[in-house]
Design a protein around this motif. Structure first.
Motif, mmCIF file in Angstrom:
data_model
loop_
_atom_site.group_PDB
_atom_site.id
_atom_site.type_symbol
_atom_site.label_atom_id
_atom_site.label_comp_id
_atom_site.label_asym_id
_atom_site.label_seq_id
_atom_site.Cartn_x
_atom_site.Cartn_y
_atom_site.Cartn_z
ATOM 1 N N GLU A 30 3.169 0.272 6.243
ATOM 2 C CA GLU A 30 2.218 -0.807 6.510
ATOM 3 C C GLU A 30 1.113 -0.729 5.497
ATOM 4 O O GLU A 30 0.764 -1.668 4.884
ATOM 5 N N GLY A 31 0.719 0.489 5.195
ATOM 6 C CA GLY A 31 -0.736 0.837 4.407
ATOM 7 C C GLY A 31 0.058 0.446 2.738
ATOM 8 O O GLY A 31 -0.768 -0.007 2.035
ATOM 9 N N SER A 32 1.171 0.909 2.587
ATOM 10 C CA SER A 32 1.653 0.760 1.419
ATOM 11 C C SER A 32 1.962 -0.927 0.972
ATOM 12 O O SER A 32 1.532 -1.385 -0.084
ATOM 13 N N ARG A 33 2.222 -1.413 1.908
ATOM 14 C CA ARG A 33 2.750 -2.836 1.799
ATOM 15 C C ARG A 33 1.292 -3.775 1.556
ATOM 16 O O ARG A 33 1.256 -4.504 0.705
ATOM 17 N N VAL A 34 0.348 -3.522 2.581
ATOM 18 C CA VAL A 34 -0.821 -4.183 2.390
ATOM 19 C C VAL A 34 -1.734 -3.677 1.288
ATOM 20 O O VAL A 34 -2.249 -4.362 0.435
ATOM 21 N N GLY A 35 -1.492 -2.548 0.701
ATOM 22 C CA GLY A 35 -1.947 -2.043 -0.622
ATOM 23 C C GLY A 35 -1.583 -2.507 -1.936
ATOM 24 O O GLY A 35 -2.524 -2.926 -2.633
ATOM 25 N N ILE A 36 -0.307 -2.817 -1.779
ATOM 26 C CA ILE A 36 0.401 -3.583 -2.942
ATOM 27 C C ILE A 36 -0.513 -4.985 -3.149
ATOM 28 O O ILE A 36 -0.672 -5.397 -4.102
ATOM 29 N N ILE A 37 -0.257 -5.541 -1.773
ATOM 30 C CA ILE A 37 -0.805 -7.154 -1.741
ATOM 31 C C ILE A 37 -2.325 -6.826 -2.238
ATOM 32 O O ILE A 37 -2.631 -7.642 -2.946
ATOM 33 N N GLU A 38 -3.120 -6.189 -1.702
ATOM 34 C CA GLU A 38 -4.500 -6.220 -1.985
ATOM 35 C C GLU A 38 -4.745 -5.780 -3.350
ATOM 36 O O GLU A 38 -5.523 -6.229 -4.227
ATOM 37 N N GLY A 39 -3.974 -4.697 -4.015
ATOM 38 C CA GLY A 39 -4.030 -4.225 -5.332
ATOM 39 C C GLY A 39 -3.707 -5.549 -6.337
ATOM 40 O O GLY A 39 -4.400 -5.647 -7.391
ATOM 41 N N ARG A 40 -2.849 -6.315 -6.148
ATOM 42 C CA ARG A 40 -2.376 -7.249 -6.983
ATOM 43 C C ARG A 40 -3.514 -8.507 -6.800
ATOM 44 O O ARG A 40 -3.884 -8.874 -7.823
#
Length: 149
Positions: A32-42
């Protein structure tokens, strides 16, 4: 004896449940952290990339890389046929600014020295404005209401 080993298995299952649930929770949290991190990073990258590449409407006093390039290119065109004694130094500074901007890695979002290079471009822009006797802050020009010919 069968009942003792059966109770040992039950006891082991209860004791190991904590480890199993901790491992499963960690894995779920990591995913979940990886998924959210990618979204926030983009989102963060898009926002800050746009700030560097173009002008922000609310911050016109701080033009960005695209503006600097257009500014330098225009002044270079205006001064290239000048016979003024200071024109040579001004042209060299303009060409240096253009060179820095052209070597800027526009398409590399992982470029580590991005902020340093943006600051170099800004510093060269300010130096160029000083040599051209042009204010580096354009808010007075932008805030004028209407145009006159």
């Amino acid at each position: 004896m069968a009942s003792v080993s059966g109770s040992d298995d039950l006891f082991d299952t209860i004791l190991l449940a904590d480890n199993r649930f901790r491992g499963e929770g960690y894995q779920e949290g990591y995913e979940e952290g990886s998924r959210v991190g990618i979204i926030e990073g983009r989102s963060h990258g898009s926002l800050h990339g746009a700030k560097i590449a173009g002008e922000e409407p609310r911050r016109v006093t701080k033009p960005k890389v695209a503006f600097y390039y257009g500014f330098a290119f225009t002044w270079k065109c205006l001064l290239q046929n000048s016979t003024d004694a200071k024109a040579s130094k001004r042209l060299k500074t303009l060409e240096s600014l253009i060179s820095i901007i052209q070597s800027f890695p526009h398409e590399d979002p992982t470029y580590e020295k991005l902020q340093e290079d943006v600051e170099r471009v800004r510093a060269k822009f300010r130096q160029t404005c000083s040599l051209l006797n042009v204010p580096a802050d354009f808010k007075d020009c932008v805030n004028q209401s209407g145009m006159s010919f």
